[in-house]
Write an enzyme that holds these catalytic residues in place. Structure first.
Site, PDB file in Angstrom:
ATOM      1  N   TYR A   1       8.479 -25.948  61.775  1.00 43.35           N
ATOM      2  CA  TYR A   1       8.648 -26.505  60.426  1.00 43.35           C
ATOM      3  C   TYR A   1       9.200 -25.420  59.502  1.00 43.35           C
ATOM      4  O   TYR A   1       9.045 -24.224  59.773  1.00 43.35           O
ATOM      5  CB  TYR A   1       7.345 -27.110  59.868  1.00 43.35           C
ATOM      6  CG  TYR A   1       6.125 -26.224  59.889  1.00 43.35           C
ATOM      7  CD1 TYR A   1       5.847 -25.325  58.865  1.00 43.35           C
ATOM      8  CD2 TYR A   1       5.221 -26.293  60.939  1.00 43.35           C
ATOM      9  CE1 TYR A   1       4.713 -24.530  58.885  1.00 43.35           C
ATOM     10  CE2 TYR A   1       4.075 -25.499  60.964  1.00 43.35           C
ATOM     11  CZ  TYR A   1       3.832 -24.626  59.940  1.00 43.35           C
ATOM     12  OH  TYR A   1       2.707 -23.830  59.968  1.00 43.35           O
TER      13      TYR A   1
ATOM     14  N   GLU B   1     -13.257  -6.476  51.931  1.00 45.27           N
ATOM     15  CA  GLU B   1     -12.265  -6.798  52.983  1.00 45.27           C
ATOM     16  C   GLU B   1     -11.999  -5.529  53.785  1.00 45.27           C
ATOM     17  O   GLU B   1     -11.742  -4.476  53.211  1.00 45.27           O
ATOM     18  CB  GLU B   1     -10.977  -7.314  52.324  1.00 45.27           C
ATOM     19  CG  GLU B   1      -9.728  -7.281  53.184  1.00 45.27           C
ATOM     20  CD  GLU B   1      -9.805  -8.114  54.477  1.00 45.27           C
ATOM     21  OE1 GLU B   1     -10.203  -9.283  54.417  1.00 45.27           O
ATOM     22  OE2 GLU B   1      -9.461  -7.564  55.549  1.00 45.27           O
TER      23      GLU B   1
HETATM   24  C1  LIG Z   1      -4.146 -11.703  60.061  1.00 48.10           C
HETATM   25  C2  LIG Z   1      -4.255 -13.190  60.175  1.00 48.10           C
HETATM   26  C3  LIG Z   1      -3.086 -13.934  60.360  1.00 48.10           C
HETATM   27  C4  LIG Z   1      -3.180 -15.334  60.494  1.00 48.10           C
HETATM   28  N1  LIG Z   1      -2.035 -16.042  60.664  1.00 48.10           N
HETATM   29  C5  LIG Z   1      -2.089 -17.387  60.754  1.00 48.10           C
HETATM   30  C6  LIG Z   1      -0.899 -18.157  60.894  1.00 48.10           C
HETATM   31  O1  LIG Z   1       0.198 -17.615  60.913  1.00 48.10           O
HETATM   32  N2  LIG Z   1      -1.009 -19.500  61.013  1.00 48.10           N
HETATM   33  C7  LIG Z   1      -2.233 -20.128  60.995  1.00 48.10           C
HETATM   34  O2  LIG Z   1      -2.298 -21.357  61.089  1.00 48.10           O
HETATM   35  N3  LIG Z   1      -3.368 -19.426  60.841  1.00 48.10           N
HETATM   36  C8  LIG Z   1      -3.328 -18.079  60.716  1.00 48.10           C
HETATM   37  N4  LIG Z   1      -4.476 -17.359  60.560  1.00 48.10           N
HETATM   38  C9  LIG Z   1      -5.765 -18.077  60.576  1.00 48.10           C
HETATM   39  C10 LIG Z   1      -6.042 -18.864  59.354  1.00 48.10           C
HETATM   40  O3  LIG Z   1      -5.733 -18.127  58.206  1.00 48.10           O
HETATM   41  C11 LIG Z   1      -7.512 -19.230  59.416  1.00 48.10           C
HETATM   42  O4  LIG Z   1      -7.775 -19.973  60.592  1.00 48.10           O
HETATM   43  C12 LIG Z   1      -7.951 -20.126  58.281  1.00 48.10           C
HETATM   44  O5  LIG Z   1      -7.219 -19.890  57.127  1.00 48.10           O
HETATM   45  C13 LIG Z   1      -9.435 -19.934  57.972  1.00 48.10           C
HETATM   46  O6  LIG Z   1      -9.535 -18.701  57.335  1.00 48.10           O
HETATM   47  P1  LIG Z   1     -10.813 -17.827  57.104  1.00 48.10           P
HETATM   48  O7  LIG Z   1     -10.732 -17.347  55.711  1.00 48.10           O
HETATM   49  O8  LIG Z   1     -12.044 -18.518  57.546  1.00 48.10           O
HETATM   50  O9  LIG Z   1     -10.600 -16.599  58.111  1.00 48.10           O
HETATM   51  P2  LIG Z   1      -9.428 -15.559  58.231  1.00 48.10           P
HETATM   52  O10 LIG Z   1      -8.156 -16.056  57.699  1.00 48.10           O
HETATM   53  O11 LIG Z   1      -9.446 -15.096  59.651  1.00 48.10           O
HETATM   54  O12 LIG Z   1      -9.861 -14.337  57.288  1.00 48.10           O
HETATM   55  C14 LIG Z   1     -10.918 -13.458  57.598  1.00 48.10           C
HETATM   56  C15 LIG Z   1     -10.780 -12.199  56.775  1.00 48.10           C
HETATM   57  O13 LIG Z   1     -11.949 -11.399  56.963  1.00 48.10           O
HETATM   58  C16 LIG Z   1     -11.589 -10.060  57.179  1.00 48.10           C
HETATM   59  N5  LIG Z   1     -12.650  -9.421  57.968  1.00 48.10           N
HETATM   60  C17 LIG Z   1     -12.936  -9.648  59.276  1.00 48.10           C
HETATM   61  N6  LIG Z   1     -14.001  -8.916  59.663  1.00 48.10           N
HETATM   62  C18 LIG Z   1     -14.398  -8.212  58.568  1.00 48.10           C
HETATM   63  C19 LIG Z   1     -15.446  -7.295  58.338  1.00 48.10           C
HETATM   64  N7  LIG Z   1     -16.304  -6.943  59.327  1.00 48.10           N
HETATM   65  N8  LIG Z   1     -15.595  -6.752  57.097  1.00 48.10           N
HETATM   66  C20 LIG Z   1     -14.722  -7.112  56.084  1.00 48.10           C
HETATM   67  N9  LIG Z   1     -13.698  -7.981  56.270  1.00 48.10           N
HETATM   68  C21 LIG Z   1     -13.549  -8.539  57.480  1.00 48.10           C
HETATM   69  C22 LIG Z   1     -10.260 -10.168  57.918  1.00 48.10           C
HETATM   70  O14 LIG Z   1      -9.507  -8.968  57.828  1.00 48.10           O
HETATM   71  C23 LIG Z   1      -9.603 -11.332  57.204  1.00 48.10           C
HETATM   72  O15 LIG Z   1      -8.905 -10.920  56.054  1.00 48.10           O
HETATM   73  C24 LIG Z   1      -4.441 -15.972  60.437  1.00 48.10           C
HETATM   74  C25 LIG Z   1      -5.615 -15.220  60.247  1.00 48.10           C
HETATM   75  C26 LIG Z   1      -5.518 -13.831  60.102  1.00 48.10           C
HETATM   76  C27 LIG Z   1      -6.777 -13.029  59.866  1.00 48.10           C
END
Ligand SMILES: Cc1cc2nc3c(=O)[nH]c(=O)nc-3n(C[C@H](O)[C@H](O)[C@H](O)COP(=O)(O)OP(=O)(O)OC[C@H]3O[C@@H](n4cnc5c(N)ncnc54)[C@H](O)[C@@H]3O)c2cc1C
Length: 391
Positions: free
Chosen positions: A208, A33
């Protein structure tokens, strides 16, 4: 088991859940991460029964409720002037025995982080991936120059995934002509345990309760021509939010007036990736299919992906598993994302005959046949990837 080790990129909801699910099946998992610590970033998320099915299968529902998740009772659509109810979708009917929860993203991340650690996932923070190369083994490079290899690399790095572009060079997002302010306020208006969608011309507010009802999550969406960047943490002046929603009265107006800090997020439409995998590298969650927020499914789809991928990787040779994963998921996520994009238009109808007719139709449907409102979402909420027939 077809592989013995995997690297997951990203400790978001998708990355942590797939890491836990793979490790539970005996695969050695390292998660990298880029953030230096897991912080309290983000605000409200809605976990619908389809996403909850995965959390239940991972044994995590109780942990979530211990962390003060709120059980949602209804989604209420209301008009912006004084908050007159247009329709009510009862969440306590129809979604079998699975609740619908409003959770703080940080609480879900903590729950999944603990689950990953309990299953011996090795988590490296401050580890930014700068390049991924498909192959046998697949490889990646970190910003500090170190190289890693694994039989499987799962890219769950979210909507700015570089691997999505590597596998889909033409997959470029476009500004959707909408922005969303996000804020959390103290619950001083006794917000019921419901999601309220307050609809005005060219804008709507979603609210909510969170954390046992102590807080309220707000997402305020406005149509606008001027481009805005896509990001979760870009601060904006609450005065801009207040100006955009000055015509909102009733409790919606009170909530907007209570905001003292907010972020602004430019909404972008992204095509669902055509190619999800290549030679030991695979996309998951927003990395494969970012969605607009209008159906609250981003986290739920990531959870579904995680379960399906772990199950297939556990039972089939890796190349077959990855093919089957994409074919099992592509149509489902495309349908969800298309429906989410359509909701923006429904919420934002401008005054006139179409808006009046649409509101009247919703009012009649929710009064005469309340059960039919929720059953229209059976395809979404009753989809259970953990059930034997779907797995
Ligand atoms: C900081 C943040 C806050 C959010 N807040 C909300 C919210 O309040 N409400 C809502 O509905 N959705 C929110 N979301 C989006 C939601 O969590 C996602 O749309 C959904 O949960 C799908 O998640 P995901 O795991 O595919 O991606 P994400 O939740 O975007 O997670 C991606 C992770 O990968 C990490 N990452 C990115 N690039 C790299 C790299 N090159 N190398 C290593 N690590 C990397 C990021 O730091 C992050 O922790 C947020 C996302 C983030 C990142």
């Amino acid at each position: 088991m077809s592989i013995s080790n995997a690297i997951v990129i990203g400790a978001g909801i998708g990355g942590l859940s797939v890491a836990a699910a793979l490790a539970k099946r005996g695969i050695a998992v390292t998660l990298v991460e880029k953030a230096a610590e897991i912080t309290d970033i983000g605000a409200g998320l809605q976990i619908s029964p389809n996403g909850l099915a995965v959390l239940q299968a991972l044994g995590l529902e109780a942990k979530l409720t211990e962390r003060a998740a709120v059980r949602g009772q209804a989604v209420v659509l209301q008009d912006y002037k004084v908050g007159r109810q247009v329709a009510r979708i009862d969440l306590l009917r129809g979604s079998a025995d699975r609740p619908y929860y409003f959770v703080h993203r940080a609480d879900l991340i903590d729950t999944l982080y603990d689950a990953a650690r309990r299953n011996n996932v090795s988590i490296e923070l401050g580890a930014e991936v700068v390049a991924v190369t498909p192959g046998s083994p697949a490889r990646l490079r970190l910003a500090n120059g170190s190289l890693r290899r694994a039989e499987l690399i799962v890219d769950a790095s979210g909507l700015h995934s570089k691997t999505r572009l590597l596998l889909n060079p033409d997959s470029v997002g476009q500004f959707a002509g909408q922005v969303a302010w996000r804020a959390v306020i103290a619950n001083e208006i006794s917000h019921p345990k419901e999601a309220h969608v307050t609809m005005g011309p060219g804008r709507h507010l979603v609210s909510y309760p969170l954390r046992a009802g102590r807080l309220i999550n707000l997402v305020a969406v406005e149509e606008r021509a001027a481009w805005a960047p896509e990001g979760w943490s870009i601060a904006d002046d609450p005065a801009n939010l207040r100006a955009a929603f000055s015509s909102f009265g009733g409790r919606a107006g009170d909530m907007i007036n209570a905001v003292d800090r907010c972020t602004l997020w430019g909404l972008h439409l992204h095509p669902v990736a055509d190619v999800w995998h290549e030679n030991g590298v695979v996309l998951l969650g927003d990395a494969a299919h970012p969605t607009l927020p209008f159906l609250a499914q981003g986290a739920n789809l990531a959870l579904e992906d995680a379960w399906v991928l772990a199950k297939l990787v556990d039972t089939l040779p890796a190349d077959q598993a990855l093919r089957k994963y994409q074919s099992a998921r592509h149509a489902r996520v495309s349908r969800v994302i298309k429906t989410a994009a359509g909701n923006a238009k429904r919420y934002h109808l401008h005054p006139g005959v179409v808006r009046s007719a649409a509101h009247l139709g919703l009012r009649v449907a929710s009064t005469v046949a309340p059960g039919t409102m929720i059953s229209a979402f059976n395809w979404l909420y009753l989809h259970d990837v953990t059930a034997a027939r779907n797995a």
